[in-house]
Design a protein around this motif. Structure first.
Motif, PDB file in Angstrom:
ATOM      1  N   PRO A 153     -36.241 -25.464  15.083  1.00 42.08           N
ATOM      2  CA  PRO A 153     -36.278 -24.030  14.720  1.00 42.08           C
ATOM      3  C   PRO A 153     -36.658 -23.763  13.269  1.00 42.08           C
ATOM      4  O   PRO A 153     -35.864 -23.230  12.482  1.00 42.08           O
ATOM      5  CB  PRO A 153     -34.844 -23.580  15.024  1.00 42.08           C
ATOM      6  CG  PRO A 153     -34.025 -24.789  14.703  1.00 42.08           C
ATOM      7  CD  PRO A 153     -34.858 -25.978  15.109  1.00 42.08           C
ATOM      8  N   ARG A 168     -46.996 -20.232  18.995  1.00 38.12           N
ATOM      9  CA  ARG A 168     -47.068 -20.969  17.731  1.00 38.12           C
ATOM     10  C   ARG A 168     -47.172 -20.034  16.527  1.00 38.12           C
ATOM     11  O   ARG A 168     -46.523 -20.251  15.498  1.00 38.12           O
ATOM     12  CB  ARG A 168     -48.276 -21.899  17.784  1.00 38.12           C
ATOM     13  CG  ARG A 168     -48.484 -22.785  16.570  1.00 38.12           C
ATOM     14  CD  ARG A 168     -49.894 -23.367  16.606  1.00 38.12           C
ATOM     15  NE  ARG A 168     -50.912 -22.304  16.550  1.00 38.12           N
ATOM     16  CZ  ARG A 168     -52.164 -22.442  16.985  1.00 38.12           C
ATOM     17  NH1 ARG A 168     -52.565 -23.576  17.515  1.00 38.12           N
ATOM     18  NH2 ARG A 168     -53.013 -21.428  16.877  1.00 38.12           N
ATOM     19  N   VAL A 198     -34.992 -20.385  20.083  1.00 42.80           N
ATOM     20  CA  VAL A 198     -36.456 -20.421  20.112  1.00 42.80           C
ATOM     21  C   VAL A 198     -36.809 -21.072  21.453  1.00 42.80           C
ATOM     22  O   VAL A 198     -36.684 -22.272  21.618  1.00 42.80           O
ATOM     23  CB  VAL A 198     -37.021 -21.240  18.940  1.00 42.80           C
ATOM     24  CG1 VAL A 198     -38.536 -21.357  19.072  1.00 42.80           C
ATOM     25  CG2 VAL A 198     -36.639 -20.618  17.612  1.00 42.80           C
ATOM     26  N   ARG A 226     -45.024 -21.863  13.873  1.00 47.30           N
ATOM     27  CA  ARG A 226     -43.800 -22.576  14.259  1.00 47.30           C
ATOM     28  C   ARG A 226     -44.024 -24.088  14.160  1.00 47.30           C
ATOM     29  O   ARG A 226     -45.148 -24.575  14.299  1.00 47.30           O
ATOM     30  CB  ARG A 226     -43.423 -22.253  15.708  1.00 47.30           C
ATOM     31  CG  ARG A 226     -42.903 -20.858  15.938  1.00 47.30           C
ATOM     32  CD  ARG A 226     -42.200 -20.795  17.290  1.00 47.30           C
ATOM     33  NE  ARG A 226     -41.833 -19.441  17.617  1.00 47.30           N
ATOM     34  CZ  ARG A 226     -40.778 -18.796  17.110  1.00 47.30           C
ATOM     35  NH1 ARG A 226     -39.994 -19.421  16.238  1.00 47.30           N
ATOM     36  NH2 ARG A 226     -40.523 -17.546  17.454  1.00 47.30           N
ATOM     37  N   GLU A 227     -42.934 -24.811  13.939  1.00 46.62           N
ATOM     38  CA  GLU A 227     -42.951 -26.257  14.104  1.00 46.62           C
ATOM     39  C   GLU A 227     -43.193 -26.554  15.580  1.00 46.62           C
ATOM     40  O   GLU A 227     -42.495 -26.022  16.446  1.00 46.62           O
ATOM     41  CB  GLU A 227     -41.606 -26.847  13.663  1.00 46.62           C
ATOM     42  CG  GLU A 227     -41.423 -28.318  13.979  1.00 46.62           C
ATOM     43  CD  GLU A 227     -42.371 -29.186  13.180  1.00 46.62           C
ATOM     44  OE1 GLU A 227     -43.335 -29.677  13.802  1.00 46.62           O
ATOM     45  OE2 GLU A 227     -42.171 -29.354  11.959  1.00 46.62           O
ATOM     46  N   THR A 228     -44.198 -27.359  15.891  1.00 49.34           N
ATOM     47  CA  THR A 228     -44.507 -27.645  17.300  1.00 49.34           C
ATOM     48  C   THR A 228     -43.913 -28.969  17.774  1.00 49.34           C
ATOM     49  O   THR A 228     -43.978 -29.271  18.965  1.00 49.34           O
ATOM     50  CB  THR A 228     -46.032 -27.662  17.528  1.00 49.34           C
ATOM     51  OG1 THR A 228     -46.629 -28.635  16.667  1.00 49.34           O
ATOM     52  CG2 THR A 228     -46.625 -26.279  17.262  1.00 49.34           C
ATOM     53  N   GLU A 254     -35.655 -20.698  10.883  1.00 53.66           N
ATOM     54  CA  GLU A 254     -35.621 -19.502  11.716  1.00 53.66           C
ATOM     55  C   GLU A 254     -34.283 -18.800  11.525  1.00 53.66           C
ATOM     56  O   GLU A 254     -33.271 -19.429  11.194  1.00 53.66           O
ATOM     57  CB  GLU A 254     -35.816 -19.903  13.188  1.00 53.66           C
ATOM     58  CG  GLU A 254     -35.887 -18.748  14.167  1.00 53.66           C
ATOM     59  CD  GLU A 254     -36.985 -17.753  13.847  1.00 53.66           C
ATOM     60  OE1 GLU A 254     -36.695 -16.785  13.091  1.00 53.66           O
ATOM     61  OE2 GLU A 254     -38.119 -17.947  14.305  1.00 53.66           O
ATOM     62  N   VAL A 261     -40.230 -22.617  10.631  1.00 52.68           N
ATOM     63  CA  VAL A 261     -41.574 -22.041  10.571  1.00 52.68           C
ATOM     64  C   VAL A 261     -42.238 -22.549   9.296  1.00 52.68           C
ATOM     65  O   VAL A 261     -41.590 -22.677   8.251  1.00 52.68           O
ATOM     66  CB  VAL A 261     -41.495 -20.499  10.580  1.00 52.68           C
ATOM     67  CG1 VAL A 261     -42.840 -19.886  10.265  1.00 52.68           C
ATOM     68  CG2 VAL A 261     -40.977 -20.008  11.929  1.00 52.68           C
TER      69      VAL A 261
END
Length: 872
Positions: free
Chosen positions: A438, A479, A457, A492-494, A450, A440
């Motif tokens: 979570p 994303r 999320v 976002r972190e993927t 986040e 960004v």
């Protein structure tokens, strides 16, 4: 009901337990609590008998503790994220969520007929947003406390699947699914600071008194505390920084023949940029996996850099610097000195490249120079040293290590350092089916957590797996988001979390599974710790270590009390259920595996044969000889591989549903617990299941056919003595996980009841005790017997029977009589009978009189309570 019919009685009692909420866990301050937990399963599709054994062991404890007045928590959940679901989606075109929840439905449907005393109201899967949302909240708490961070790390990279692979997913240097050559690549990854807790995690192992010694040893070895020497080799060539080395055997410095550096060492990277040959060698090294095991098995390869370093004990002694494929960057300094005489890996390397082998010590009894096998004695073994620089002559390795560290510190060229093998836990996975991390990434603000009010999320459902790599990377509406801090465009972190994270705190979530926070203070204060944890030895290292770390991190963040930093008070690692493997061969000689239900057995001339099941082979009336001829003619005979762990790939699994349909759940439970000690493997056989079923049917008949025999005071007392001894023994057995011993006592108790001439009232009392003692093992049969014998309410709610101490005392004892070492007779006497009175009875025994034939014995020895020896 005239006979034992599990198909009728088992659903009946399961419905009664469910209707009454019998196994709903309740926080009751007036009662002591007991928390029993089995390691929760991955929803792969179907359970097998091995699962049944694991969950039934926990069920025995849960039912027993409930009967002893405890408020019991016995929950169940699903370790539901992970690669198998995503790979299934790739193969079938479906969705991991559908595959996972479909499998959960199937497995739950298989488990419920077993009659497990599980509180199903607490069930959850780790892929439920309610669960992983709270996991994300804890991640943010850990981030705030500095327990999680990002850094560059070398990983196994699959260039086809475009994902990081765990070490165990790299097979012979290739991705386990794609078959592509794996590369070592440097990526930015998220890490938990577990290494900060290394000393604490190690020291606390001594307090885990109810853990198996082998598990504690595995934990100690993985944490790997060592004290050694850190120093630097000065490089002869100008402009090259000294090479720092950490070694646990500094005493062997005079045996050094080279300095080795990792392909990922800063010096190797510098040389890689300057020299194409170095670049090619390093690239080859990076196609290997990163596990120590794989590096240990791989061919040892090296590249002579041409650089030379000065030996710290003699600046005129220069050692070559090699890049070696077996040196890891993330342990110590990423550099070693090679001492081939006393390290087999170094010896193999030096023999390959023609480097010198220098002995630094010899065995006291047989001094001999090293040839093909390095001399590596234990550190506490005394050896004779070859002109050691600290002046020692004969000493243990540890004494020499301590002397070397003291020498180096006194001379100012080295320092004693304590290191740990334990590395920080990398949790980043380039996968869709996992808990989203979570955070960004914002060009203006950097990495931004986040907001908790935006959790969970959620994973997007509208993803596809028609292309390699992580679908989250190519999902712009998920994303691309505004930065939580500045509102500008961000991403976002993927990466998603390692599934070990999901299973590292589920024990705490079970205490309040529907809470809007990770835990609830009152619930964890009451239920934690887990009193008894049960699971496979394969999880003895990482899962348990990560769970222990998580408990400490949760305590720091206020989610667990300080008393719960060790989450599992007691641990039991059960053995496996095994079964024969049945195989034929294809046209290329490769094995083709067959399920147990696909084969048929026959005995001809006393020899066992196994064949594939075939209409002709099972024709009614065909003799074994005729069926064998048919099997041979059709080439249907099967190779039988001795019993092995049940494996879906080998098809030697037994579906418990088929056994339940034929014999009932109690038969399955009774057999898997009765055949061997629970820590050992048990072999599943159809004959064993059938024998267990016959015994339960016998118990049923004994309860149904008590009759109306009158009281028989002497026989009644004898049977009551046996009953109370059985109560006492079974109680002790269950407390010590001796399920097979408890069941053996219950077999003996059944025989005693059947032989007894006691009256009906006493027999009924004994059978009620039998029902109660069998209830943890065969709960459905026991409920039916309890009702049949006039028990009040449910046996699942009844108090555990108590042994009467007065009836455990033997008033008499039977003494065997040996004459010249051979047993001739026996006598039964009061326990407190004086020796001279015993001697009189012995001499009056007819068998002794015949042996004496009128003579006096040379010796007559009475061993009280045990035996009498007569020597003629």
């Amino acid at each position: 009901m005239s006979r034992y019919e599990p198909a009728k009685i088992e659903p009946k009692w399961q419905a009664a337990w469910e209707a009454g909420g019998t196994f709903t866990a309740r926080r009751d301050p007036a009662k002591p609590k007991y928390y029993v937990l089995e390691m929760f399963p991955y929803p792969s599709g179907r359970i097998h008998v091995g699962h049944v054994r694991n969950y039934t062991m926990g069920d025995v404890i849960a039912r027993y503790k409930k009967a002893n007045g405890f408020s019991v928590l016995h929950p169940m959940g699903w370790d539901a994220f992970g690669m198998p679901a995503e790979n299934a989606a790739m193969a079938s075109g479906g969705h991991p969520k559908d595959w996972t929840y479909g499998n959960i439905d199937v497995m739950r449907g298989q488990m419920k007929p077993l009659g497990l005393s599980i509180d199903w109201s607490r069930e959850f899967a780790t892929c439920d947003p309610d669960y992983y949302g709270q996991q994300q909240a804890m991640f943010l708490d850990f981030l705030e406390k500095g327990l999680v961070y990002r850094k560059n790390a070398t990983v196994n990279w699959d260039p086809v699947d475009m994902t990081v692979l765990a070490n165990e997913q790299v097979i012979d240097g290739k991705g386990w699914r794609s078959g592509a050559a794996v590369e070592r690549r440097e990526l930015t990854q998220w890490f938990f600071r577990i290494s900060d807790f290394a000393e604490e995690l190690l020291d606390a192992i001594d307090g885990l008194d109810s853990w198996p010694d082998k598990v504690k040893l595995m934990q100690r070895n993985w944490i790997g505390k060592s004290r050694g020497l850190q120093f630097a080799f000065d490089v002869v060539q100008d402009g090259v920084a000294p090479i720092d080395v950490y070694t646990t055997r500094p005493d062997t410095l005079l045996g050094a023949s080279f300095v080795g550096i990792s392909p990922d060492h800063p010096l190797a990277k510098q040389l890689e940029a300057e020299n194409p040959e170095v670049a090619a060698f390093v690239a080859d090294c990076r196609r290997m996996g990163t596990s120590e095991e794989e590096l240990e098995k791989a061919e040892k390869k090296g590249f002579d850099t041409g650089l030379r370093v000065r030996h710290p004990l003699n600046p005129d002694w220069h050692l070559p610097v090699w890049i070696a494929n077996f040196i890891l960057m993330d342990y110590g300094t990423g550099a070693i000195f090679g001492c081939p005489a006393h390290d087999q890996r170094d010896l193999d390397f030096c023999r390959k490249y023609g480097l010198p082998v220098i002995d630094t010590f010899f065995a006291l009894d047989a001094p001999a120079p090293v040839t093909d096998t390095a001399f590596v004695p234990p550190k506490d073994q005394r050896v004779r040293w070859v002109d050691h620089f600290t002046g020692i002559d004969e000493a243990t390795g540890q004494e020499a290590i301590d002397a070397t560290i003291a020498f180096a510190e006194a001379k100012g060229w080295g320092k004693g350092v304590t290191n740990f093998r334990l590395r920080d836990w990398g949790l980043s996975r380039q996968r869709y089916w996992g808990c989203p991390i979570p955070v960004v990434h914002c060009n203006a603000c950097g990495v931004v957590p986040e907001r908790k009010e935006n959790l969970p999320v959620r994973l997007p459902d509208d993803v596809s797996f028609d292309k390699p790599g992580n679908p989250l990377d190519r999902h712009p509406t998920w994303r691309d988001v505004p930065c939580p801090a500045c509102g500008k465009a961000a991403k976002r972190e993927t990466d998603t979390m390692d599934t070990f994270v999901d299973s590292s705190w589920y024990y705490a979530r079970f205490t309040a599974p529907r809470a809007a926070t990770p835990t609830v203070a009152e619930d964890v204060a009451y239920w934690m710790n887990v009193d008894q944890y049960i699971g496979g030895i394969e999880h003895a290292i990482l899962h348990l270590l990560y769970s222990r770390f998580f408990a400490r991190a949760m305590q720091i963040c206020g989610h667990l009390p300080a008393s719960a930093v060790e989450p599992f008070d007691a641990l039991f690692t059960q053995g496996m259920v095994t079964h024969e493997i049945y195989q034929t061969r294809d046209e290329k000689g490769r094995p083709v595996y067959h399920l147990p239900e696909d084969v048929i057995e026959m005995t001809v001339d006393g020899k066992r044969h196994v064949a594939l099941r075939h209409d002709l082979l099972v024709t009614q009336g065909a003799s074994d000889g005729a069926r064998l001829d048919l099997a041979k003619g059709a080439d249907l005979l099967v190779e039988v591989v001795p019993s092995a762990k049940m494996s879906k790939s080998k098809k030697n699994v037994v579906d418990p549903m088929a056994i339940i349909a034929r014999y009932g759940a109690d038969t399955v439970r009774w057999f898997v617990l009765s055949d061997s000690p629970p820590e050992r493997d048990v072999e599943w056989t159809a004959a064993g299941a059938e024998a267990a079923n016959r015994h339960l049917a016998r118990i049923w008949r004994m309860a149904a056919e008590i009759g109306d025999a009158p009281d028989n005071p002497e026989a009644d007392l004898d049977l009551r003595r046996v009953m109370h001894k059985t109560i006492d023994g079974v109680t002790r057995d269950i407390e010590s996980f001796g399920n097979n011993a408890a069941i053996a006592r219950l077999y003996a108790f059944a025989n005693a009841i059947q032989r007894s001439e006691a009256g009906a009232a006493t027999r009924r009392e004994a059978m009620r005790a039998m029902a109660q003692l069998m209830a943890p093992f065969t709960p459905h049969l026991s409920e039916e017997m309890w009702q049949m014998l006039g028990g009040t309410g449910l046996i699942a709610e009844a108090a555990w029977p108590k042994a009467d101490p007065a009836l455990l005392v033997e008033d008499s004892v039977t003494l065997p009589i040996q004459v010249n070492g051979k047993r001739r007779s026996e006598i039964t006497v009061p326990k407190d009978m004086p020796k001279d009175e015993v001697e009189k009875l012995v001499l009056a025994d007819e068998a002794v009189r015949r042996a004496l034939d009128g003579a006096q014995p040379k010796k007559l020895i009475v061993v009280p309570g045990r035996i009498v020896n007569v020597v003629i």
